[in-house]
Design an enzyme around this catalytic site. Structure first.
Site, PDB file in Angstrom:
ATOM      1  N   CYS A   1      13.932  22.266  54.199  1.00  0.00           N
ATOM      2  CA  CYS A   1      14.995  23.211  54.538  1.00  0.00           C
ATOM      3  C   CYS A   1      16.218  22.782  53.749  1.00  0.00           C
ATOM      4  CB  CYS A   1      15.285  23.190  56.040  1.00  0.00           C
ATOM      5  SG  CYS A   1      16.658  24.278  56.518  1.00  0.00           S
TER       6      CYS A   1
ATOM      7  N   GLU B   1      14.467  30.325  51.959  1.00  0.00           N
ATOM      8  CA  GLU B   1      13.398  29.616  51.277  1.00  0.00           C
ATOM      9  C   GLU B   1      13.051  30.404  50.019  1.00  0.00           C
ATOM     10  OE1 GLU B   1      12.072  26.878  50.158  1.00  0.00           O
ATOM     11  OE2 GLU B   1      11.991  26.273  52.281  1.00  0.00           O
TER      12      GLU B   1
END
Length: 221
Positions: free
Chosen positions: A2, A104
Site C-alpha cells: 500500500c 493501486e
C-alpha cells in the site's frame, strides 16, 4: 503493498466515526497521500482514543538511521510477529490509520493503470497500523507502517498484496491499550475478514505524489 491513499472526509466526520473528543489540529483533506508524509492515525493513550499525525515510514526506536523509514512503509502481516522491527509493536503500539480509499497500479499491455479502491459499504475505514517513537540527539520522530496481506479474489487481478482493512467491529479491539502476545496479534490479523471492495480507473495524474486535489479521484473517461 500500500503506497498511496486518500482521506478527504471532513474533520467532523472523522471525529464522529472514531468517537473522538478533541479536534485534530492541522487536519486537511488529502487526495494523494504518499510515503514520507504525515498521515492521520488514531491511538489509545491508556485513557482515551486520540488522533494525531505520524510520519509514514516506520523508524524503529533502536535504528541508528531515520532514513530506514523509506523502506518500511508496509509490514507483511504474515511475518510481522517474527521480525524485530515489528514484533514488540504488535504487542503494545498498534494504531488505526484513517483512510477513505487507496490506490493501486494494475499492469497491462501499456504499462500500469492506476485504480482507486474503496469499500462498498463504508466511506471511512482504517488500515491496521503499527507505530514507534525514535529519539536521537534531542530529535524525536513518531512514525508508522501499514500492515499488508495477500490479495483477495477481487484484488488479485490488480495486485498480489493489499492493506489490512479492519472491520468496524474490530477497530477498538486492535486499538485497545492491552498487551497482545505477538502470536495473538498475528492470529487476530489473520482472521480479519475482507469487506467488499469497489475499484475504478483514474488518471495517471495521481502517479506524481506532488499532485493533489479531487482530480486524483475522478473516474477516467
Amino acid at each position: 503493498m500500500c503506497g498511496r491513499f486518500t482521506l478527504h472526509a471532513s474533520e467532523l466526520e472523522i471525529l464522529q466515526e472514531y468517537e473522538l473528543d478533541q479536534e485534530i489540529p492541522g487536519y486537511e483533506t488529502r487526495y494523494n497521500i504518499a510515503p514520507g508524509q504525515d498521515i492521520l492515525a488514531v491511538i489509545h493513550d491508556g485513557n482515551s482514543k486520540r488522533a494525531g499525525f505520524l510520519k509514514w515510514g516506520l523508524v524503529p526506536s533502536w535504528s541508528k538511521d531515520p532514513k530506514i523509514g523509506y523502506k518500511m512503509i508496509n509490514a507483511r502481516s504474515e511475518t510481522a510477529h517474527e521480525k524485530p522491527s515489528f514484533k514488540s509493536l504488535l504487542s503494545r503500539r498498534r494504531c488505526l490509520i484513517v483512510a477513505d480509499s487507496f490506490y493501486e497500479w494494475q499492469r497491462n499491455e501499456n504499462g500500469k493503470q492506476p485504480k482507486r479502491i474503496s469499500l462498498q459499504n463504508r466511506k471511512l475505514f482504517a488500515f491496521a497500523g503499527l507505530w514507534d517513537k525514535w529519539e536521537h540527539n534531542g530529535k524525536k520522530l513518531y512514525t508508522c507502517t501499514i500492515l499488508t496481506r495477500k490479495a483477495n479474489e477481487f484484488m488479485q487481478p490488480i495486485h498480489d498484496r493489499m492493506p489490512v482493512i479492519l472491520p468496524k467491529e474490530a477497530e477498538d479491539e486492535w486499538l485497545a491499550p492491552v498487551r497482545m502476545d505477538p502470536e495473538q496479534a498475528h492470529g487476530f490479523i489473520s482472521n480479519v475478514p475482507i469487506e467488499q471492495l469497489d475499484a475504478y480507473d483514474v488518471s495517471d495524474y495521481v502517479n506524481s505524489a506532488q499532485n493533489e486535489g479531487d482530480h486524483c479521484i475522478r473516474p477516467l473517461a
